[in-house]
Motif scaffolding. Structure first.
Motif, PDB file in Angstrom:
ATOM      1  N   GLN A  22       0.841  -1.182   0.000  1.00 26.41           N
ATOM      2  CA  GLN A  22       0.000   0.000   0.000  1.00 26.41           C
ATOM      3  C   GLN A  22       0.879   1.236   0.000  1.00 26.41           C
ATOM      4  O   GLN A  22       1.830   1.337   0.772  1.00 26.41           O
ATOM      5  CB  GLN A  22      -0.896   0.023   1.236  1.00 26.41           C
ATOM      6  CG  GLN A  22      -1.763   1.253   1.302  1.00 26.41           C
ATOM      7  CD  GLN A  22      -2.525   1.351   2.608  1.00 26.41           C
ATOM      8  OE1 GLN A  22      -2.253   0.620   3.556  1.00 26.41           O
ATOM      9  NE2 GLN A  22      -3.459   2.267   2.666  1.00 26.41           N
ATOM     10  N   LYS A  25      -3.238   5.768  -0.713  1.00 19.90           N
ATOM     11  CA  LYS A  25      -4.506   5.030  -0.757  1.00 19.90           C
ATOM     12  C   LYS A  25      -4.580   4.107  -1.964  1.00 19.90           C
ATOM     13  O   LYS A  25      -5.656   3.738  -2.413  1.00 19.90           O
ATOM     14  CB  LYS A  25      -5.677   6.006  -0.769  1.00 19.90           C
ATOM     15  CG  LYS A  25      -5.805   6.790   0.512  1.00 19.90           C
ATOM     16  CD  LYS A  25      -7.180   7.368   0.647  1.00 19.90           C
ATOM     17  CE  LYS A  25      -7.302   8.128   1.939  1.00 19.90           C
ATOM     18  NZ  LYS A  25      -7.855   7.356   3.007  1.00 19.90           N
ATOM     19  N   PHE A  26      -3.431   3.729  -2.474  1.00 22.37           N
ATOM     20  CA  PHE A  26      -3.362   2.874  -3.650  1.00 22.37           C
ATOM     21  C   PHE A  26      -2.525   1.628  -3.355  1.00 22.37           C
ATOM     22  O   PHE A  26      -1.672   1.640  -2.479  1.00 22.37           O
ATOM     23  CB  PHE A  26      -2.719   3.621  -4.827  1.00 22.37           C
ATOM     24  CG  PHE A  26      -3.495   4.817  -5.272  1.00 22.37           C
ATOM     25  CD1 PHE A  26      -4.545   4.682  -6.157  1.00 22.37           C
ATOM     26  CD2 PHE A  26      -3.174   6.075  -4.792  1.00 22.37           C
ATOM     27  CE1 PHE A  26      -5.268   5.781  -6.571  1.00 22.37           C
ATOM     28  CE2 PHE A  26      -3.891   7.189  -5.200  1.00 22.37           C
ATOM     29  CZ  PHE A  26      -4.948   7.041  -6.084  1.00 22.37           C
ATOM     30  N   GLN A  67     -11.622   0.422   2.188  1.00 18.90           N
ATOM     31  CA  GLN A  67     -11.486  -0.066   0.820  1.00 18.90           C
ATOM     32  C   GLN A  67     -10.335   0.677   0.146  1.00 18.90           C
ATOM     33  O   GLN A  67     -10.202   1.875   0.260  1.00 18.90           O
ATOM     34  CB  GLN A  67     -12.794   0.156   0.051  1.00 18.90           C
ATOM     35  CG  GLN A  67     -12.825  -0.473  -1.314  1.00 18.90           C
ATOM     36  CD  GLN A  67     -12.680  -1.992  -1.275  1.00 18.90           C
ATOM     37  OE1 GLN A  67     -12.967  -2.625  -0.289  1.00 18.90           O
ATOM     38  NE2 GLN A  67     -12.218  -2.573  -2.362  1.00 18.90           N
ATOM     39  N   ILE A  68      -9.512  -0.053  -0.574  1.00 22.57           N
ATOM     40  CA  ILE A  68      -8.322   0.510  -1.209  1.00 22.57           C
ATOM     41  C   ILE A  68      -8.479   0.465  -2.725  1.00 22.57           C
ATOM     42  O   ILE A  68      -9.155  -0.418  -3.249  1.00 22.57           O
ATOM     43  CB  ILE A  68      -7.064  -0.244  -0.725  1.00 22.57           C
ATOM     44  CG1 ILE A  68      -5.790   0.532  -0.996  1.00 22.57           C
ATOM     45  CG2 ILE A  68      -6.986  -1.604  -1.282  1.00 22.57           C
ATOM     46  CD1 ILE A  68      -5.519   1.580  -0.005  1.00 22.57           C
ATOM     47  N   ASP A  69      -7.859   1.403  -3.430  1.00 22.76           N
ATOM     48  CA  ASP A  69      -7.957   1.472  -4.882  1.00 22.76           C
ATOM     49  C   ASP A  69      -7.013   0.460  -5.525  1.00 22.76           C
ATOM     50  O   ASP A  69      -5.801   0.527  -5.347  1.00 22.76           O
ATOM     51  CB  ASP A  69      -7.613   2.886  -5.350  1.00 22.76           C
ATOM     52  CG  ASP A  69      -7.824   3.089  -6.839  1.00 22.76           C
ATOM     53  OD1 ASP A  69      -8.342   2.175  -7.502  1.00 22.76           O
ATOM     54  OD2 ASP A  69      -7.474   4.166  -7.331  1.00 22.76           O
ATOM     55  N   THR A  70      -7.566  -0.472  -6.287  1.00 22.42           N
ATOM     56  CA  THR A  70      -6.765  -1.498  -6.956  1.00 22.42           C
ATOM     57  C   THR A  70      -6.614  -1.228  -8.446  1.00 22.42           C
ATOM     58  O   THR A  70      -6.080  -2.058  -9.166  1.00 22.42           O
ATOM     59  CB  THR A  70      -7.394  -2.889  -6.764  1.00 22.42           C
ATOM     60  OG1 THR A  70      -8.717  -2.874  -7.295  1.00 22.42           O
ATOM     61  CG2 THR A  70      -7.422  -3.292  -5.304  1.00 22.42           C
ATOM     62  N   SER A  71      -7.046  -0.062  -8.899  1.00 19.69           N
ATOM     63  CA  SER A  71      -7.032   0.219 -10.339  1.00 19.69           C
ATOM     64  C   SER A  71      -5.615   0.256 -10.916  1.00 19.69           C
ATOM     65  O   SER A  71      -5.428   0.036 -12.100  1.00 19.69           O
ATOM     66  CB  SER A  71      -7.745   1.539 -10.629  1.00 19.69           C
ATOM     67  OG  SER A  71      -7.064   2.601  -9.997  1.00 19.69           O
TER      68      SER A  71
END
Length: 87
Positions: A22, A25-26, A67-71
């Motif tokens: 991490q 926030k990504f 919730q974390i950004d998985t993009s």
């Protein structure tokens, strides 16, 4: 040293897996396998990545409460091979 893939749950050696950490926030790939913090290990195949995202395995493995950004975790086969070659 073996690690468990958060996608397929198979154990593999560290050199066969990609580390995910991490950053802000990504989630990002740790190609050097040396970034600070807790890491999750993943086979460099799309199927394992999709399984890990759908099962919310990154949140559990990294002990995240939000919730974390998985993009940013999309890779091609060539990128995965390059990351593994740079061990």
């Amino acid at each position: 040293m073996e690690r468990t893939c958060v996608g397929c749950r198979q154990r593999s050696s560290r050199v066969e897996l990609i580390r995910v950490v991490q950053k802000a926030k990504f989630l990002v790939f740790d190609s050097t396998k040396s970034l600070p913090g807790r890491g999750a290990w993943l086979h460099p195949v799309t199927n394992c990545l999709e399984l890990a995202i759908s099962r919310k395995a990154f949140n559990r493995a990294l002990k995240l409460t939000e919730q974390i950004d998985t993009s940013g975790l999309i890779f091609t086969t060539e990128q995965a091979e390059t990351m593994l070659a740079n061990k």
